[in-house]
Scaffold this motif. Structure first.
Motif, PDB file in Angstrom:
ATOM      1  N   MET A   1      53.849  10.614  27.226  1.00 47.31           N
ATOM      2  CA  MET A   1      52.242  10.930  27.594  1.00 47.31           C
ATOM      3  C   MET A   1      51.396   9.974  27.556  1.00 47.31           C
ATOM      4  SD  MET A   1      49.866  14.170  26.077  1.00 47.31           S
ATOM      5  CE  MET A   1      48.261  13.254  25.572  1.00 47.31           C
ATOM      6  N   THR A   2      50.829   9.845  28.762  1.00 47.45           N
ATOM      7  CA  THR A   2      49.739   8.613  28.836  1.00 47.45           C
ATOM      8  C   THR A   2      48.688   8.677  27.655  1.00 47.45           C
ATOM      9  OG1 THR A   2      50.384   8.713  31.001  1.00 47.45           O
ATOM     10  CG2 THR A   2      48.322   7.446  30.275  1.00 47.45           C
ATOM     11  N   LYS A   3      48.472   7.771  26.981  1.00 48.60           N
ATOM     12  CA  LYS A   3      47.434   7.865  26.057  1.00 48.60           C
ATOM     13  C   LYS A   3      45.798   7.560  26.729  1.00 48.60           C
ATOM     14  CE  LYS A   3      46.198   5.518  21.770  1.00 48.60           C
ATOM     15  NZ  LYS A   3      46.552   4.466  20.617  1.00 48.60           N
ATOM     16  N   PHE A   4      45.121   8.292  26.264  1.00 43.34           N
ATOM     17  CA  PHE A   4      43.748   8.395  26.857  1.00 43.34           C
ATOM     18  C   PHE A   4      42.673   8.474  25.765  1.00 43.34           C
ATOM     19  CE2 PHE A   4      45.088  12.922  26.841  1.00 43.34           C
ATOM     20  CZ  PHE A   4      43.887  13.411  26.397  1.00 43.34           C
ATOM     21  N   THR A   5      41.472   8.076  26.124  1.00 46.74           N
ATOM     22  CA  THR A   5      40.409   8.259  25.046  1.00 46.74           C
ATOM     23  C   THR A   5      39.388   9.523  25.866  1.00 46.74           C
ATOM     24  OG1 THR A   5      40.301   6.032  24.454  1.00 46.74           O
ATOM     25  CG2 THR A   5      38.338   7.198  24.094  1.00 46.74           C
ATOM     26  N   SER A   6      39.314  10.362  25.102  1.00 51.33           N
ATOM     27  CA  SER A   6      38.498  11.599  25.692  1.00 51.33           C
ATOM     28  C   SER A   6      37.016  11.154  25.978  1.00 51.33           C
ATOM     29  CB  SER A   6      38.698  12.708  24.510  1.00 51.33           C
ATOM     30  OG  SER A   6      39.866  12.909  24.298  1.00 51.33           O
ATOM     31  N   ASP A   7      36.439  11.925  27.063  1.00 51.21           N
ATOM     32  CA  ASP A   7      35.038  11.759  27.125  1.00 51.21           C
ATOM     33  C   ASP A   7      34.321  12.907  26.838  1.00 51.21           C
ATOM     34  OD1 ASP A   7      36.002  12.975  29.228  1.00 51.21           O
ATOM     35  OD2 ASP A   7      35.147  11.824  30.741  1.00 51.21           O
ATOM     36  N   ARG A   8      35.247  14.041  26.387  1.00 53.21           N
ATOM     37  CA  ARG A   8      34.533  15.161  25.804  1.00 53.21           C
ATOM     38  C   ARG A   8      35.024  15.375  24.518  1.00 53.21           C
ATOM     39  NH1 ARG A   8      32.670  14.719  30.224  1.00 53.21           N
ATOM     40  NH2 ARG A   8      31.730  16.281  31.662  1.00 53.21           N
ATOM     41  N   LEU A   9      34.169  15.984  23.463  1.00 52.12           N
ATOM     42  CA  LEU A   9      34.683  16.472  22.475  1.00 52.12           C
ATOM     43  C   LEU A   9      34.177  17.978  22.049  1.00 52.12           C
ATOM     44  CD1 LEU A   9      36.139  16.175  19.540  1.00 52.12           C
ATOM     45  CD2 LEU A   9      33.770  15.172  18.805  1.00 52.12           C
ATOM     46  N   LEU A  10      34.966  18.923  21.689  1.00 46.72           N
ATOM     47  CA  LEU A  10      34.543  20.129  21.695  1.00 46.72           C
ATOM     48  C   LEU A  10      34.695  20.375  20.097  1.00 46.72           C
ATOM     49  CD1 LEU A  10      33.612  23.010  22.312  1.00 46.72           C
ATOM     50  CD2 LEU A  10      36.023  23.339  23.232  1.00 46.72           C
ATOM     51  N   LEU A  11      33.686  20.935  19.554  1.00 49.29           N
ATOM     52  CA  LEU A  11      33.615  21.173  17.954  1.00 49.29           C
ATOM     53  C   LEU A  11      33.546  22.570  17.778  1.00 49.29           C
ATOM     54  CD1 LEU A  11      31.167  18.363  16.421  1.00 49.29           C
ATOM     55  CD2 LEU A  11      33.586  18.451  16.566  1.00 49.29           C
ATOM     56  N   PHE A  12      34.577  23.250  17.112  1.00 48.54           N
ATOM     57  CA  PHE A  12      34.246  24.677  16.727  1.00 48.54           C
ATOM     58  C   PHE A  12      33.682  24.862  15.285  1.00 48.54           C
ATOM     59  CE2 PHE A  12      36.991  25.526  20.275  1.00 48.54           C
ATOM     60  CZ  PHE A  12      36.837  26.631  20.768  1.00 48.54           C
ATOM     61  N   GLY A  13      33.099  25.826  15.014  1.00 50.91           N
ATOM     62  CA  GLY A  13      32.645  25.845  13.549  1.00 50.91           C
ATOM     63  C   GLY A  13      31.374  25.063  13.267  1.00 50.91           C
ATOM     64  N   ALA A  14      30.631  24.780  14.384  1.00 52.60           N
ATOM     65  CA  ALA A  14      29.874  23.693  14.347  1.00 52.60           C
ATOM     66  C   ALA A  14      28.484  23.723  13.588  1.00 52.60           C
ATOM     67  CB  ALA A  14      29.298  23.233  15.975  1.00 52.60           C
ATOM     68  N   THR A  15      28.308  25.096  13.192  1.00 53.52           N
ATOM     69  CA  THR A  15      27.074  25.315  12.327  1.00 53.52           C
ATOM     70  C   THR A  15      27.595  25.530  10.729  1.00 53.52           C
ATOM     71  OG1 THR A  15      27.312  27.727  12.675  1.00 53.52           O
ATOM     72  CG2 THR A  15      25.970  26.390  14.108  1.00 53.52           C
ATOM     73  N   GLY A  16      28.836  25.453  10.506  1.00 54.55           N
ATOM     74  CA  GLY A  16      29.311  25.838   9.113  1.00 54.55           C
ATOM     75  C   GLY A  16      29.245  24.548   8.320  1.00 54.55           C
ATOM     76  N   ASP A  17      29.692  24.581   7.018  1.00 54.08           N
ATOM     77  CA  ASP A  17      29.531  23.668   6.061  1.00 54.08           C
ATOM     78  C   ASP A  17      30.088  22.299   6.367  1.00 54.08           C
ATOM     79  OD1 ASP A  17      28.142  23.172   3.381  1.00 54.08           O
ATOM     80  OD2 ASP A  17      30.032  22.890   2.567  1.00 54.08           O
ATOM     81  N   LEU A  18      31.448  22.154   6.705  1.00 55.31           N
ATOM     82  CA  LEU A  18      32.136  21.055   7.049  1.00 55.31           C
ATOM     83  C   LEU A  18      31.437  20.409   8.130  1.00 55.31           C
ATOM     84  CD1 LEU A  18      34.758  19.603   6.880  1.00 55.31           C
ATOM     85  CD2 LEU A  18      35.813  20.848   8.614  1.00 55.31           C
ATOM     86  N   SER A  19      30.981  20.777   9.022  1.00 54.03           N
ATOM     87  CA  SER A  19      30.155  20.326  10.311  1.00 54.03           C
ATOM     88  C   SER A  19      28.983  19.574   9.662  1.00 54.03           C
ATOM     89  CB  SER A  19      29.844  21.156  11.484  1.00 54.03           C
ATOM     90  OG  SER A  19      29.191  20.621  12.454  1.00 54.03           O
ATOM     91  N   ARG A  20      28.095  20.437   8.760  1.00 55.86           N
ATOM     92  CA  ARG A  20      26.816  19.773   8.276  1.00 55.86           C
ATOM     93  C   ARG A  20      27.354  18.712   7.281  1.00 55.86           C
ATOM     94  NH1 ARG A  20      24.708  22.674   4.710  1.00 55.86           N
ATOM     95  NH2 ARG A  20      22.419  21.657   5.104  1.00 55.86           N
ATOM     96  N   ARG A  21      28.010  18.691   6.743  1.00 55.94           N
ATOM     97  CA  ARG A  21      28.305  17.723   5.531  1.00 55.94           C
ATOM     98  C   ARG A  21      29.308  16.599   6.197  1.00 55.94           C
ATOM     99  NH1 ARG A  21      27.492  18.989   0.145  1.00 55.94           N
ATOM    100  NH2 ARG A  21      26.859  21.097   0.072  1.00 55.94           N
ATOM    101  N   MET A  22      30.267  16.680   6.888  1.00 54.75           N
ATOM    102  CA  MET A  22      31.178  15.723   7.235  1.00 54.75           C
ATOM    103  C   MET A  22      31.275  15.346   8.824  1.00 54.75           C
ATOM    104  SD  MET A  22      32.704  14.907   4.439  1.00 54.75           S
ATOM    105  CE  MET A  22      32.391  15.517   2.738  1.00 54.75           C
ATOM    106  N   LEU A  23      31.345  16.336   9.555  1.00 54.41           N
ATOM    107  CA  LEU A  23      31.626  16.252  11.141  1.00 54.41           C
ATOM    108  C   LEU A  23      30.502  15.544  11.739  1.00 54.41           C
ATOM    109  CD1 LEU A  23      33.708  19.167  12.079  1.00 54.41           C
ATOM    110  CD2 LEU A  23      34.456  17.181  10.880  1.00 54.41           C
ATOM    111  N   LEU A  24      29.344  16.041  11.843  1.00 54.93           N
ATOM    112  CA  LEU A  24      28.116  15.510  12.511  1.00 54.93           C
ATOM    113  C   LEU A  24      27.636  14.116  11.801  1.00 54.93           C
ATOM    114  CD1 LEU A  24      26.120  18.870  12.748  1.00 54.93           C
ATOM    115  CD2 LEU A  24      27.004  17.516  14.590  1.00 54.93           C
ATOM    116  N   PRO A  25      27.833  14.033  10.337  1.00 54.28           N
ATOM    117  CA  PRO A  25      27.480  12.647   9.987  1.00 54.28           C
ATOM    118  C   PRO A  25      28.358  11.772  10.319  1.00 54.28           C
ATOM    119  CG  PRO A  25      27.107  14.289   8.218  1.00 54.28           C
ATOM    120  CD  PRO A  25      27.580  14.920   9.476  1.00 54.28           C
ATOM    121  N   SER A  26      29.825  12.037  10.391  1.00 53.66           N
ATOM    122  CA  SER A  26      30.865  11.056  10.849  1.00 53.66           C
ATOM    123  C   SER A  26      30.445  10.719  12.269  1.00 53.66           C
ATOM    124  CB  SER A  26      32.129  11.665  10.504  1.00 53.66           C
ATOM    125  OG  SER A  26      32.603  11.972   9.376  1.00 53.66           O
ATOM    126  N   LEU A  27      30.342  11.698  13.101  1.00 52.12           N
ATOM    127  CA  LEU A  27      30.180  11.333  14.343  1.00 52.12           C
ATOM    128  C   LEU A  27      28.760  10.359  14.867  1.00 52.12           C
ATOM    129  CD1 LEU A  27      31.080  14.699  16.073  1.00 52.12           C
ATOM    130  CD2 LEU A  27      32.497  12.576  16.402  1.00 52.12           C
TER     131      LEU A  27
END
Length: 480
Positions: A1-27
């Protein structure tokens, strides 16, 4: 498969604790350093009823709480990347609106899926029916991925119906930690260690994942899971595999994961007598009183909050070397560490002068501090008129000191970036997951067969006394 860099990121559970503490700060931190492609758009989804601006306000509050100010550069630019679409995964018509919100990516779409196990099948079906599972889409899966081998296979089959293995990224966030990755560099980039990394020179290995917290907000999940499923099945077994694996041909996803799965398949079936389970009772942590597990839960339960295991790997390199694994809640301090205990010298030339040698020990600290310490024998300064004095001295490498400059990263920064860019090296393959569950299920079956109940231990202690005995009957002391 051809390697590509995504130009869209879809986050499920975006209002949860993992998103607040880790995902949004990381991004946000990645964006501040210019590591996210300027064209990438981030679409968030959850059940909460919000519009774009409401979610951006939510994200701002999360970032101000969980991300240091010096890592929030260009915050307004990052927030403008965010959009939001409410979704109930059980309602298929909602996925059409989600697909419209995501739009058609020019390069590719990466999905971060964090959801309850019961929602995996409808979510995958919804993604597939709405066109969000095409050939330029990859998906990251956050645990829990089942509660045993059978349920794990159901989830993996559901995901595999829409995504081939090369586009599935199963997340174990421990693999995103810098010191865990450094374990491979320590072993395979230094000639001094690899020739000694075997049963001829290593006496035993200890892996400890200790938490001071209790149930917090995970009441429902944890009581159904317990320490064995929550920690040993994923984090601890991944650490064990990295310690014990053979040198891969090269540092890439296929070769690294091939070697890890060989280790996991070599794990000997554990006898119940080589395990200890515990459940904490009221005690004190850091000088403050804390309730017992049953008090926090509000009912009696046989769920283990502590487990210790004496494990063996039946292969040429590790035959006869015990791996002592330990994890628990409400322990005295928060720590994740690997201890490699070497054998003593076969003959001490100093014994006639009254000196005693102590075996070398390598301690790899993963959290909260990232460090590597090697204990070496050295002579105590003096004239030695009454004999030579020897003592063990530490040769310590503290990661922030050794590599001044780079920020201390959240583990999810690396994993999210690898998901977006398409590097599977630090993600878990299906055969790894199934080998892990196969071993864990056999342990649980043994517990059930013998109706094993957890031994009690006081919060703030290192678990039941039986866990100390598990090691001490072999002449081993847990590193504390």
């Amino acid at each position: 498969m051809t390697k590509f860099t995504s130009d869209r990121l879809l986050l499920f559970g975006a209002t949860g604790d993992l998103s607040r503490r880790m995902l949004l700060p990381s991004l946000c931190a990645l964006d501040a350093e210019g590591l996210l492609d300027p064209s990438i758009e981030i679409v968030a989804t959850a059940r909460s009823d919000m519009d774009d601006q409401s979610f951006r306000n939510f994200a701002r509050q999360s970032l101000e709480q969980f991300l240091p100010a010096n890592r929030r550069g260009g915050l307004a630019t990052f927030l403008n990347r965010l959009s939001y679409q409410a979704l109930d995964a059980n309602e298929m018509e909602g996925f059409k609106a989600l697909a419209e919100k995501v739009g058609k990516p020019e390069e590719g779409l990466s999905i971060f899926l964090s959801t309850a196990p019961s929602l995996f099948e409808p979510t995958i079906h919804g993604l597939q029916s709405s066109g969000l599972a095409g050939p330029n889409v990859r998906i990251g899966l956050e645990k829990p991925l089942g509660v045993d081998l059978a349920s794990s296979r159901v989830i993996n089959d559901a995901v595999a119906s829409a995504f081939p293995e090369e586009r599935i990224y199963r997340i174990d966030h421990y693999l995103g930690k810098e010191t865990v990755q450094n374990l491979l560099a320590l072993r395979f980039a230094n000639l001094m260690f690899e020739p000694l990394w075997n049963a001829a020179h290593i006496d035993h290995v200890q892996i400890t994942v200790a938490e001071t917290v209790g149930l917090e907000s995970r009441v429902g999940y944890y009581d159904d899971s317990g320490a064995l499923r929550d920690m040993v099945q994923n984090h601890i077994l991944q650490l064990l595999a990295l310690v014990a694996m053979e040198p891969p041909v090269s540092y890439d996803a296929t070769n690294v994961r091939d070697e890890k799965v060989k280790v996991l398949r070599s794990l000997r079936k554990v006898n119940v007598s080589e395990t200890v389970t515990g459940q904490y009772r009221a005690g004190a942590i850091s000088g403050g009183a804390v309730p017992g597990y049953d008090e926090e839960l509000g009912k009696d339960s046989n769920t283990e909050t502590f487990v210790a295991i004496k494990a063996h790997i039946d292969n040429w390199r590790w035959q006869g070397v015990p791996f002592y694994l330990r994890t628990g809640k409400r322990l005295p301090r928060r720590t994740t560490e690997i201890v490699v205990q070497f054998r003593n010298v076969p003959h001490s030339i100093f014994s006639g002068r009254g000196a005693k040698t102590v075996p070398n020990r390598l301690v790899i600290g993963i959290q909260p501090e990232e460090n590597i310490t090697l204990s070496l024998m050295a002579k105590i300064p003096g004239l030695d008129r009454e004999g030579i004095g020897l003592r063990s001295v530490p040769l310590a490498i503290t990661m922030p000191d050794a590599f001044a400059g780079p920020q201390r990263r959240i583990a999810y920064e690396r994993l999210l970036l690898d998901l977006i860019e398409g590097d599977q090296t630090l993600f878990v393959r299906r055969d790894e997951v199934e080998a892990q569950w196969d071993w864990i299920d056999a342990i649980r079956a043994g517990w059930d067969e013998q109706a094993l109940e957890p031994k009690t231990y006081t919060a703030g202690s290192w678990g039941p006394s039986a866990a100390i005995a598990l090691a001490e009957r072999d002449g081993v002391t847990w590193h504390e």
